[in-house]
Design a protein around this motif. Structure first.
Motif, PDB file in Angstrom:
ATOM      1  N   ALA A  32     -18.169   2.102 -22.847  1.00 20.60           N
ATOM      2  CA  ALA A  32     -18.353   0.770 -22.257  1.00 20.60           C
ATOM      3  C   ALA A  32     -17.008   0.146 -21.900  1.00 20.60           C
ATOM      4  CB  ALA A  32     -19.126  -0.133 -23.214  1.00 20.60           C
ATOM      5  N   ALA A  33     -15.998   0.360 -22.729  1.00 19.60           N
ATOM      6  CA  ALA A  33     -14.671  -0.223 -22.482  1.00 19.60           C
ATOM      7  C   ALA A  33     -13.983   0.423 -21.285  1.00 19.60           C
ATOM      8  CB  ALA A  33     -13.801  -0.081 -23.728  1.00 19.60           C
ATOM      9  N   ARG A  34     -14.316   1.680 -20.991  1.00 18.62           N
ATOM     10  CA  ARG A  34     -13.665   2.403 -19.890  1.00 18.62           C
ATOM     11  C   ARG A  34     -14.352   2.238 -18.537  1.00 18.62           C
ATOM     12  NH1 ARG A  34     -13.278   6.909 -23.714  1.00 18.62           N
ATOM     13  NH2 ARG A  34     -15.170   7.661 -22.773  1.00 18.62           N
ATOM     14  N   LEU A  35     -15.525   1.641 -18.505  1.00 18.60           N
ATOM     15  CA  LEU A  35     -16.250   1.511 -17.231  1.00 18.60           C
ATOM     16  C   LEU A  35     -15.447   0.692 -16.227  1.00 18.60           C
ATOM     17  CD1 LEU A  35     -19.874   0.793 -18.461  1.00 18.60           C
ATOM     18  CD2 LEU A  35     -19.043   2.881 -17.381  1.00 18.60           C
ATOM     19  N   ASP A  36     -15.495   1.103 -14.962  1.00 19.36           N
ATOM     20  CA  ASP A  36     -14.832   0.338 -13.899  1.00 19.36           C
ATOM     21  C   ASP A  36     -15.503  -1.012 -13.696  1.00 19.36           C
ATOM     22  OD1 ASP A  36     -12.963   2.330 -13.374  1.00 19.36           O
ATOM     23  OD2 ASP A  36     -14.223   3.288 -11.862  1.00 19.36           O
ATOM     24  N   ASP A  37     -16.825  -1.022 -13.752  1.00 15.12           N
ATOM     25  CA  ASP A  37     -17.558  -2.279 -13.583  1.00 15.12           C
ATOM     26  C   ASP A  37     -17.520  -3.054 -14.887  1.00 15.12           C
ATOM     27  OD1 ASP A  37     -18.282  -1.672 -10.979  1.00 15.12           O
ATOM     28  OD2 ASP A  37     -20.102  -0.632 -11.618  1.00 15.12           O
ATOM     29  N   ARG A  38     -17.347  -4.351 -14.780  1.00 20.14           N
ATOM     30  CA  ARG A  38     -17.385  -5.213 -15.962  1.00 20.14           C
ATOM     31  C   ARG A  38     -18.313  -6.374 -15.672  1.00 20.14           C
ATOM     32  NH1 ARG A  38     -11.193  -6.321 -16.606  1.00 20.14           N
ATOM     33  NH2 ARG A  38     -11.870  -7.317 -18.511  1.00 20.14           N
ATOM     34  N   TYR A  39     -18.986  -6.805 -16.700  1.00 18.13           N
ATOM     35  CA  TYR A  39     -19.976  -7.862 -16.562  1.00 18.13           C
ATOM     36  C   TYR A  39     -19.793  -8.885 -17.675  1.00 18.13           C
ATOM     37  CZ  TYR A  39     -22.247  -4.326 -13.707  1.00 18.13           C
ATOM     38  OH  TYR A  39     -22.522  -3.380 -12.767  1.00 18.13           O
ATOM     39  N   ARG A  40     -20.274 -10.085 -17.424  1.00 20.06           N
ATOM     40  CA  ARG A  40     -20.349 -11.081 -18.493  1.00 20.06           C
ATOM     41  C   ARG A  40     -21.731 -10.924 -19.105  1.00 20.06           C
ATOM     42  NH1 ARG A  40     -17.234 -15.252 -19.300  1.00 20.06           N
ATOM     43  NH2 ARG A  40     -18.917 -16.771 -19.458  1.00 20.06           N
ATOM     44  N   LEU A  41     -21.744 -10.613 -20.386  1.00 25.40           N
ATOM     45  CA  LEU A  41     -23.000 -10.361 -21.071  1.00 25.40           C
ATOM     46  C   LEU A  41     -23.296 -11.484 -22.052  1.00 25.40           C
ATOM     47  CD1 LEU A  41     -22.432  -6.581 -21.917  1.00 25.40           C
ATOM     48  CD2 LEU A  41     -23.700  -7.535 -19.991  1.00 25.40           C
ATOM     49  N   GLU A  42     -24.559 -11.830 -22.155  1.00 25.45           N
ATOM     50  CA  GLU A  42     -24.975 -12.810 -23.135  1.00 25.45           C
ATOM     51  C   GLU A  42     -25.241 -12.088 -24.446  1.00 25.45           C
ATOM     52  OE1 GLU A  42     -28.526 -14.976 -22.259  1.00 25.45           O
ATOM     53  OE2 GLU A  42     -28.141 -16.433 -23.860  1.00 25.45           O
ATOM     54  N   THR A  43     -24.592 -12.552 -25.515  1.00 24.39           N
ATOM     55  CA  THR A  43     -24.746 -11.910 -26.812  1.00 24.39           C
ATOM     56  C   THR A  43     -25.878 -12.563 -27.603  1.00 24.39           C
ATOM     57  OG1 THR A  43     -23.149 -13.366 -27.873  1.00 24.39           O
ATOM     58  CG2 THR A  43     -22.292 -11.326 -26.891  1.00 24.39           C
ATOM     59  N   ALA A  44     -26.177 -11.980 -28.749  1.00 25.14           N
ATOM     60  CA  ALA A  44     -27.263 -12.477 -29.586  1.00 25.14           C
ATOM     61  C   ALA A  44     -27.032 -13.902 -30.056  1.00 25.14           C
ATOM     62  CB  ALA A  44     -27.454 -11.554 -30.786  1.00 25.14           C
ATOM     63  N   ASP A  45     -25.762 -14.321 -30.144  1.00 24.89           N
ATOM     64  CA  ASP A  45     -25.491 -15.699 -30.574  1.00 24.89           C
ATOM     65  C   ASP A  45     -25.450 -16.681 -29.412  1.00 24.89           C
ATOM     66  OD1 ASP A  45     -23.023 -15.337 -29.362  1.00 24.89           O
ATOM     67  OD2 ASP A  45     -21.879 -15.400 -31.219  1.00 24.89           O
ATOM     68  N   GLY A  46     -25.759 -16.201 -28.197  1.00 21.25           N
ATOM     69  CA  GLY A  46     -25.844 -17.076 -27.029  1.00 21.25           C
ATOM     70  C   GLY A  46     -24.554 -17.240 -26.245  1.00 21.25           C
ATOM     71  N   SER A  47     -23.466 -16.635 -26.691  1.00 19.99           N
ATOM     72  CA  SER A  47     -22.209 -16.748 -25.943  1.00 19.99           C
ATOM     73  C   SER A  47     -22.149 -15.694 -24.842  1.00 19.99           C
ATOM     74  CB  SER A  47     -21.007 -16.624 -26.892  1.00 19.99           C
ATOM     75  OG  SER A  47     -21.032 -15.383 -27.560  1.00 19.99           O
ATOM     76  N   TRP A  48     -21.323 -15.954 -23.836  1.00 19.81           N
ATOM     77  CA  TRP A  48     -21.145 -15.035 -22.719  1.00 19.81           C
ATOM     78  C   TRP A  48     -19.768 -14.403 -22.848  1.00 19.81           C
ATOM     79  CZ3 TRP A  48     -24.814 -13.809 -19.126  1.00 19.81           C
ATOM     80  CH2 TRP A  48     -25.981 -14.582 -19.153  1.00 19.81           C
ATOM     81  N   ARG A  93     -16.090  -5.504 -21.426  1.00 20.03           N
ATOM     82  CA  ARG A  93     -14.979  -4.735 -22.010  1.00 20.03           C
ATOM     83  C   ARG A  93     -14.487  -5.378 -23.300  1.00 20.03           C
ATOM     84  NH1 ARG A  93     -11.349  -3.328 -16.724  1.00 20.03           N
ATOM     85  NH2 ARG A  93     -12.933  -2.129 -15.620  1.00 20.03           N
ATOM     86  N   VAL A  94     -14.437  -6.698 -23.326  1.00 25.30           N
ATOM     87  CA  VAL A  94     -14.017  -7.407 -24.536  1.00 25.30           C
ATOM     88  C   VAL A  94     -15.013  -7.136 -25.659  1.00 25.30           C
ATOM     89  CG1 VAL A  94     -13.693  -9.704 -25.558  1.00 25.30           C
ATOM     90  CG2 VAL A  94     -12.749  -9.186 -23.290  1.00 25.30           C
ATOM     91  N   LEU A  95     -16.290  -7.174 -25.345  1.00 24.62           N
ATOM     92  CA  LEU A  95     -17.328  -6.926 -26.331  1.00 24.62           C
ATOM     93  C   LEU A  95     -17.224  -5.503 -26.881  1.00 24.62           C
ATOM     94  CD1 LEU A  95     -19.528  -8.783 -27.394  1.00 24.62           C
ATOM     95  CD2 LEU A  95     -21.064  -7.842 -25.678  1.00 24.62           C
ATOM     96  N   ALA A  96     -16.982  -4.545 -25.998  1.00 28.18           N
ATOM     97  CA  ALA A  96     -16.836  -3.150 -26.426  1.00 28.18           C
ATOM     98  C   ALA A  96     -15.614  -3.001 -27.337  1.00 28.18           C
ATOM     99  CB  ALA A  96     -16.711  -2.240 -25.215  1.00 28.18           C
ATOM    100  N   ARG A  97     -14.509  -3.661 -26.988  1.00 29.29           N
ATOM    101  CA  ARG A  97     -13.308  -3.584 -27.825  1.00 29.29           C
ATOM    102  C   ARG A  97     -13.530  -4.250 -29.182  1.00 29.29           C
ATOM    103  NH1 ARG A  97     -10.564  -4.390 -22.732  1.00 29.29           N
ATOM    104  NH2 ARG A  97     -10.365  -6.605 -23.212  1.00 29.29           N
ATOM    105  N   ARG A  98     -14.339  -5.299 -29.227  1.00 29.99           N
ATOM    106  CA  ARG A  98     -14.670  -5.922 -30.509  1.00 29.99           C
ATOM    107  C   ARG A  98     -15.415  -4.935 -31.402  1.00 29.99           C
ATOM    108  NH1 ARG A  98     -16.943 -11.886 -28.838  1.00 29.99           N
ATOM    109  NH2 ARG A  98     -14.975 -12.672 -27.996  1.00 29.99           N
ATOM    110  N   GLY A  99     -16.343  -4.198 -30.812  1.00 29.77           N
ATOM    111  CA  GLY A  99     -17.070  -3.186 -31.577  1.00 29.77           C
ATOM    112  C   GLY A  99     -16.127  -2.118 -32.123  1.00 29.77           C
ATOM    113  N   LEU A 100     -15.189  -1.675 -31.284  1.00 32.69           N
ATOM    114  CA  LEU A 100     -14.208  -0.682 -31.734  1.00 32.69           C
ATOM    115  C   LEU A 100     -13.351  -1.236 -32.875  1.00 32.69           C
ATOM    116  CD1 LEU A 100     -13.102   0.753 -28.289  1.00 32.69           C
ATOM    117  CD2 LEU A 100     -14.276   2.002 -30.113  1.00 32.69           C
ATOM    118  N   ALA A 101     -12.927  -2.486 -32.741  1.00 34.43           N
ATOM    119  CA  ALA A 101     -12.095  -3.101 -33.781  1.00 34.43           C
ATOM    120  C   ALA A 101     -12.864  -3.212 -35.094  1.00 34.43           C
ATOM    121  CB  ALA A 101     -11.614  -4.473 -33.321  1.00 34.43           C
ATOM    122  N   MET A 102     -14.143  -3.528 -35.011  1.00 36.39           N
ATOM    123  CA  MET A 102     -14.948  -3.635 -36.223  1.00 36.39           C
ATOM    124  C   MET A 102     -15.036  -2.285 -36.927  1.00 36.39           C
ATOM    125  SD  MET A 102     -17.873  -6.239 -34.805  1.00 36.39           S
ATOM    126  CE  MET A 102     -18.806  -6.421 -36.317  1.00 36.39           C
TER     127      MET A 102
END
Length: 127
Positions: free
Chosen positions: A83-99, A103-112
Motif C-alpha cells: 500500500a505504501a509503494r502504490l503510485d496512486d494515493r487516496y484520502r481514506l476514512e478510518t474507523a475513527d472517522g478521520s481522513w 501512504r501515511v496510513l500504510a506507514r503507520r501500520g508498518l511503524a506499529m
C-alpha cells in the motif's frame, strides 16, 4: 456583460469538474468485519477476492490490519508495504472517522509492527 456570460466565464475558469457518483468500492474490503472485531472474517472476505481491486490501498491496508490482529505480522508488513509503494494515493476514512492519506496510513501500520505493538490496528481500518 450579462449575468449568464459572467456565470459561464466563472464556471469555465474554475477548471475541470469531476462528479463522483459512488465513492464506495463495488467490492467488500472487510471494513465491517474489522470494526465488528472479526479479523478472521475480514481475512476470509479479503482473500476470497482477486482482480483489479488487488491494488486498492484501502483493501491492502485492511488486509494488513486483519493479518496483524491475527498476529501474522510478516504477512501484514507485506500488505502495508504494498500500500505504501502504490503510485496512486487516496484520502481514506478510518474507523475513527478521520481522513488520512493512504501512504501515511500504510506507514503507520508498518511503524506499529516495527514497535511490536499488538493492539490499535483497528483504528487503521478504512472504508
Amino acid at each position: 456583460m450579462s449575468f449568464a456570460v459572467a456565470a459561464a466565464l466563472l464556471v469555465m475558469g474554475s477548471g475541470p469538474i469531476e462528479v463522483v457518483s459512488n465513492a464506495e468500492p463495488s467490492y467488500n474490503i472487510g471494513y465491517e468485519e474489522l470494526v465488528a472485531g472479526d479479523p478472521a472474517g475480514a481475512l476470509e472476505v479479503l482473500e476470497a477476492q482477486s482482480g483489479a481491486d488487488a491494488q486498492d490501498p484501502a483493501r491492502l491496508i485492511n488486509h494488513g490490519v486483519a493479518l496483524a490482529r491475527l498476529c501474522q505480522h510478516e504477512a501484514a508488513r507485506e500488505r502495508f508495504q504494498q500500500a505504501a509503494r502504490l503510485d496512486d494515493r487516496y484520502r481514506l476514512e478510518t474507523a475513527d472517522g478521520s481522513w488520512v492519506d493512504s501512504r501515511v496510513l500504510a506507514r503507520r501500520g508498518l511503524a506499529m509492527i516495527d514497535k511490536g505493538r499488538t493492539t490499535g490496528f483497528a483504528s487503521l481500518a478504512s472504508r
